[in-house]
Design a protein around this motif. Structure first.
Motif, mmCIF file in Angstrom:
data_model
loop_
_atom_site.group_PDB
_atom_site.id
_atom_site.type_symbol
_atom_site.label_atom_id
_atom_site.label_comp_id
_atom_site.label_asym_id
_atom_site.label_seq_id
_atom_site.Cartn_x
_atom_site.Cartn_y
_atom_site.Cartn_z
ATOM 1 N N LEU A 120 30.435 32.955 38.904
ATOM 2 C CA LEU A 120 31.476 33.986 38.782
ATOM 3 C C LEU A 120 32.483 33.870 39.926
ATOM 4 O O LEU A 120 32.121 33.483 41.027
ATOM 5 N N THR A 121 33.732 34.229 39.658
ATOM 6 C CA THR A 121 34.693 34.349 40.763
ATOM 7 C C THR A 121 34.337 35.610 41.539
ATOM 8 O O THR A 121 33.544 36.445 41.061
ATOM 9 N N SER A 122 34.965 35.797 42.712
ATOM 10 C CA SER A 122 34.612 36.986 43.491
ATOM 11 C C SER A 122 35.035 38.253 42.738
ATOM 12 O O SER A 122 34.323 39.265 42.780
ATOM 13 N N VAL A 123 36.169 38.205 42.047
ATOM 14 C CA VAL A 123 36.599 39.391 41.282
ATOM 15 C C VAL A 123 35.599 39.700 40.156
ATOM 16 O O VAL A 123 35.190 40.856 39.967
ATOM 17 N N GLN A 124 35.184 38.663 39.451
ATOM 18 C CA GLN A 124 34.207 38.877 38.372
ATOM 19 C C GLN A 124 32.893 39.441 38.904
ATOM 20 O O GLN A 124 32.306 40.353 38.310
ATOM 21 N N LEU A 125 32.468 38.914 40.072
ATOM 22 C CA LEU A 125 31.205 39.396 40.648
ATOM 23 C C LEU A 125 31.329 40.879 41.032
ATOM 24 O O LEU A 125 30.437 41.680 40.741
ATOM 25 N N SER A 126 32.468 41.235 41.673
ATOM 26 C CA SER A 126 32.678 42.639 42.057
ATOM 27 C C SER A 126 32.642 43.533 40.822
ATOM 28 O O SER A 126 32.035 44.613 40.841
ATOM 29 N N GLN A 127 33.324 43.085 39.764
ATOM 30 C CA GLN A 127 33.372 43.900 38.549
ATOM 31 C C GLN A 127 31.985 44.066 37.947
ATOM 32 O O GLN A 127 31.574 45.164 37.572
ATOM 33 N N TYR A 128 31.254 42.960 37.900
ATOM 34 C CA TYR A 128 29.926 43.007 37.303
ATOM 35 C C TYR A 128 28.992 43.925 38.101
ATOM 36 O O TYR A 128 28.379 44.847 37.548
#
Ligand code: ATP
Ligand code: MG
Length: 390
Positions: A120-128
């Motif tokens: 995951l990108t960092s944005v995707q990880l934060s969202q998840y």
């Protein structure tokens, strides 16, 4: 994988080509500091230092507290390490920061990805992870701008790390990266602070105390050693040099005009400290002088004492008010010891009318009957060395 400590390097990161040696000095200072808290692995990567307990009986609380006094660390935080898997990270974050998540009303997740292979990108990880935490703690609202709690996630080479808000570290530069200095340590409020300030800028410290037994008592010496002990967690182990000063003071009293006692005494201190500096490869002297604080700390008086120093005299307190010095002394923990009653060698033969604006020519004239060199040699030969450890 468990509770560990993450440290962010301070100014060290600005040192360009020297960064490596700065980082090595910092990690070796940290390792030495942590020995008594159990086995910890200390590794540095991209300006972050990872401190990981290697056994169940490591005292991580003690280690965290001790690291708060290690110069070169900008911020510090307890963190949980976990496997690099988004679901595992979310579960660990919910468990590790449970109390904080329950107490907060709003939150956000901030991720950083050092490992570019992470799916995951960092944005995707934060969202998840944000979504998972929101499900687990439905009272929370997401707030990207002024959240009460920021959940930090860092995906690095070896693991993912989860932590809340970092606290400020001691700042400064690692002790040993800026050379060594002799610090003139009395039992007062100022000199422990000046010593601390130069250690903060990376200097290794050799404390020197001038001791006028029996005019000042054993207790006065013990007090100075106690102050040194309080400075060791910041400065590292030190070897205090206690210089016998009585004969010099008696000679000054017998052979010099009274108005110049203090200034001549301080000139003798500078000569002896300079010799100690030369013997120990030190590039400077440190004093706790502050402009105008007492008669011997006017500009002219400082010029008259500096005249006898062979290396630069650093006076980190020179522009500070007493109240400012006291607030630092309180913060670093030396104040309570400094204000215990003691006799100060400077006040043993205090002149009634100290000369406040001495002319260098007159000062030299005033000490002409003093056998300077033999007195310095005698004092140096009589030095008592006291090792102060953690
Ligand atoms: P301090 O609070 O550090 O004693 P002070 O304001 O009392 O300082 P002085 O007593 O004039 O000022 O001393 C000025 C500086 O000279 C001290 O800060 C210290 O660095 C050094 N000094 C004075 N007395 C001694 C001593 N007995 N041994 C070592 N250094 C001394
Ligand atoms: Mg003093």
């Amino acid at each position: 994988m468990t509770d560990m400590i993450l440290l962010k390097e301070g100014e060290v990161v600005l040192k360009g080509l020297n960064k490596r040696s700065f980082e090595q000095k910092l990690t070796s200072n940290i390792r030495r500091r942590l020995k008594r808290f159990g086995p910890f692995a200390v590794t540095a990567n991209q300006s972050v230092i990872y401190v990981e307990p290697q056994s169940g009986d490591c005292d991580t609380d003690g280690a965290f507290e001790a690291l708060g006094k290690v110069f070169g660390i900008m911020t510090m935080t307890r963190a949980a390490a976990c496997e690099k898997d988004p679901a595992a990270i979310a579960a660990k974050a919910a468990e590790y920061l449970r109390e904080d998540l329950l107490a907060a009303k709003s939150f956000k997740v901030e991720s950083r990805r050092g490992d570019k292979g992470f799916p995951l990108t960092s944005v995707q990880l934060s969202q998840y992870v944000g979504g998972q935490l929101h499900d687990a703690f439905p009272h929370l609202t997401a707030d990207m701008h002024t959240p009460e709690l920021t959940v930090h996630l860092e995906v690095r080479d070896r693991a993912a790390y989860i932590h809340g808000a970092p606290v400020p570290g001691a700042g400064g530069l690692p002790v040993g990266t800026a050379g060594s200095a002799v610090s003139l340590l009395s039992g007062g409020i100022d000199s422990p602070v000046s010593t601390w300030m130069m250690a903060k800028r990376g200097m290794r410290i050799i404390p020197v105390h001038f001791f006028s037994f029996p005019y000042t008592s054993e207790l006065a010496k013990e007090k100075v050693l106690d102050l040194a002990k309080l400075l060791v967690p910041w400065c590292g182990r030190m070897n205090v040099q206690v210089v016998p000063f009585t004969h010099i003071q008696e000679e000054i009293r017998a052979k010099c005009p009274e108005d110049y006692f203090t200034i001549i005494m301080r000139r003798m201190m500078m000569r002896i400290a300079s010799a100690v500096a030369a013997d120990n490869n030190c590039g400077a002297l440190i004093t706790g002088e502050s402009l105008g604080q007492v008669a011997s700390q006017t500009m002219e008086a400082m010029a008259a004492t500096e005249d006898c120093a062979d290396v630069p005299v650093l006076r980190p307190l020179v522009g500070m008010d007493k109240a400012e010095v006291i607030s630092i002394a309180r913060r670093i923990g030396t104040f309570e010891t400094s204000i215990l009653p003691y006799e100060d060698c400077c006040t043993v033969f205090t002149p009634r009318h100290p000369c406040t604006h001495p002319k260098l020519r007159k000062v030299r004239e005033a000490e002409k009957d003093l056998d300077v060199e033999p007195l310095v040699a005698e004092a140096l030969a009589g030095i008592e060395f006291v090792k102060i450890g953690y």
